[in-house]
Write an enzyme that holds these catalytic residues in place. Structure first.
Site, PDB file in Angstrom:
ATOM      1  N   THR A  45       8.522  -0.527   0.452  1.00 42.39           N
ATOM      2  CA  THR A  45       8.422  -1.559  -0.576  1.00 42.39           C
ATOM      3  C   THR A  45       9.424  -1.240  -1.673  1.00 42.39           C
ATOM      4  OG1 THR A  45       6.890  -2.981  -1.783  1.00 42.39           O
ATOM      5  CG2 THR A  45       6.568  -0.617  -2.077  1.00 42.39           C
ATOM      6  N   CYS A  51       3.627  -2.595 -10.955  1.00 43.83           N
ATOM      7  CA  CYS A  51       2.832  -2.713  -9.725  1.00 43.83           C
ATOM      8  C   CYS A  51       2.621  -1.310  -9.130  1.00 43.83           C
ATOM      9  CB  CYS A  51       3.565  -3.530  -8.673  1.00 43.83           C
ATOM     10  SG  CYS A  51       4.030  -5.185  -9.190  1.00 43.83           S
ATOM     11  N   HIS A  68       1.160  -3.286  -1.812  1.00 45.98           N
ATOM     12  CA  HIS A  68       1.904  -3.384  -3.079  1.00 45.98           C
ATOM     13  C   HIS A  68       1.128  -4.386  -3.922  1.00 45.98           C
ATOM     14  CE1 HIS A  68       6.112  -4.039  -5.110  1.00 45.98           C
ATOM     15  NE2 HIS A  68       5.149  -4.390  -5.953  1.00 45.98           N
TER      16      HIS A  68
END
Lengths: 184, 290
Positions: A45, A51, A68
């Site tokens: 990711t 995040c 994520h």
């Protein structure tokens, strides 16, 4: 101000958006998750800011997964939560665990790592989205009686997180430098 | 290190905003009232990428309504002039920004996606705060255009090295040290060269450091929209989250954590790739067992 009313969204996906695979890599978008037991692959990711990216890996079954998530609590938007639970840590994490276990992992063998949860500069306690994401992650893992094996969280930098399914190596790229988060 | 003169000279080497984009902005700046539908139709039909975007949008808007759109003419009638202007501008800006941000370590398409995400947030914030939605949309769409100039002058890895050594100052301070100007100022200079409306120039210039005396409500909106896009994970390069959310803007807009989180969720939904968000059903890859 009182809550901004949500207006109907009319924008559609960008053609340049990342695809879910790039060569042997499974790409996890923002508010997305991937689970695999294909040892020839990695799960990646990009650009985790506030995040959080969470990885689960069973070294015996060689099953792994990555989430994520963007925001801690789904209570902020019931319709978004219904449309995409992976946006929220409180819904996404249980789904990640379910899917990794369903793919053949054993709970007692899982190695759990996390990265992200950065904070915007000089956030004087008003929003703290990154740290609230971190707190939510720890709260859920505590309830599940699972410890984080390793994490690289906080600060102001973005991070790219990769899980190699052949051996469970977790690596991080941030500010042009690569490092190994697991094994330590 | 580059001098301010070198940096400004780099602006001359950048691709110009297409003339049709400038025309669309001037039509939108009049609230769409001065828009000439026939002129917009010409712009849409002469640009393949714009035609494709218009057809996609019209078809997605038609979901659950009266079936698919019959063709470009039908799409244009369904969407209306103001929406057509926005789609055309979005598509052209996206083309201009597709490869931008390389010096920040951004992947292809990241800055276009961030431009759109910010524009969606600015539109919602402008609606709520009674600002001109079209101007807010355009200003947010163009806010990072100055990163094109930084790409043109920064050597390979220059920004990554700066970021690696950065302490807790805003990233703009490092850009000013290295290039004599930051990407917000360079973006405003570009917008001035393109003769865009003064409030767009001001909002681009202040999108990380909104002025407080006097405050500019539109700049506040674009600043907040930029922060929302960043929290949604859009356009994060080596500069990461090294930009503060201005306390004055927060107070003037009275923005709460719930407002922000709701906006972040909206922005993500509006910019999510088709095969990512909500695609949990297809997210398990079990090639070995197949």
């Amino acid at each position: 101000m009182s809550r901004i009313p949500s207006i109907p969204l009319k924008h559609e996906p960008r053609p340049e958006s990342p695809r879910s695979t790039e060569g042997d890599k499974l790409v996890v978008g923002v508010a997305d998750l991937q689970v695999s037991r294909d040892a020839s692959r990695s799960i990646i990711t990009y650009a985790l800011g506030s995040c959080i990216g969470v990885t689960l890996y069973d070294p015996v079954a060689k099953v792994g997964g990555m989430l994520h998530f963007m925001l801690p609590e789904s209570t902020v938007s019931a319709d978004k939560a219904a449309a995409n639970p992976a946006m929220f840590g409180d819904l996404g994490l249980p789904i990640l665990f379910d899917k990794v276990l369903a793919a053949g992992a054993k709970r007692e063998r899982l190695i759990v790592c996390a990265a992200g949860g950065a904070e915007v500069l000089a956030d004087d306690g008003h929003f703290r989205i990154g740290s609230r994401n971190r707190t939510l992650l720890r709260k859920i893992l505590w309830k599940l009686n699972i410890l984080l094996a390793a994490d690289d969280t906080g600060g102001q930098h973005s991070r790219t997180l990769t899980l190699r399914l052949a051996d469970g190596t977790i690596s991080i790229r941030s500010q042009g430098k690569d490092s190994t988060l697991w094994p330590r | 290190m580059a001098s301010l003169n070198d940096t400004i000279a780099a602006l001359d080497r950048l691709p110009a905003l297409p003339a049709t984009s400038m025309r669309l902005i001037s039509m939108l700046a009049g609230g769409g009232r001065d828009a000439d539908l026939r002129e917009v139709e010409r712009i849409v039909s002469h640009d393949e990428a714009v035609t494709a975007s218009v057809l996609r949008r019209a078809n997605s808007a038609a979901l659950g309504m009266r079936g698919r759109v019959a063709g470009l003419g039908d799409a244009i009638r369904r969407l209306g002039t103001r929406e057509l202007c926005r789609i055309a501008l979005e598509t052209q800006t996206s083309g201009l920004l597709a490869n931008a941000g390389r010096s920040y370590g951004l992947r292809r398409g990241s800055l276009s996606q961030s431009a759109l995400g910010g524009a969606v947030a600015a539109d919602e914030l402008a609606l709520f705060h009674r600002q001109d939605r079209e101007i807010a949309f355009v200003a947010a769409l163009l806010r990072d255009i100055g990163k094109l100039a930084i790409d043109a002058i920064a050597g390979p890895d220059a920004l990554e090295k700066i970021a690696a050594a950065a302490d807790t100052r805003p990233f703009l301070a490092y850009e000013r040290e290295a290039f004599g100007a930051d990407h917000a100022e360079l973006g405003a200079m570009l917008c001035e060269r393109w003769s865009l409306p003064a409030e767009i120039v001001r909002a681009v210039r202040g999108h990380h450091e909104p002025p407080s005396a006097p405050a500019e409500p539109l700049t506040d909106v674009v600043h907040a929209a930029d922060c929302v896009a960043r929290w949604a994970g859009l356009g994060l390069g080596c500069d990461g989250l090294l930009y503060p959310f201005d306390a004055g803007t927060r107070e003037r807009l009275g923005v709460t954590r719930d407002d922000l989180e709701s906006l972040i969720a909206d922005v993500l939904t509006a910019t999510a790739p088709e095969d990512s968000a909500g695609s949990l059903a297809s997210s398990i890859h079990l090639r070995k067992s197949a």
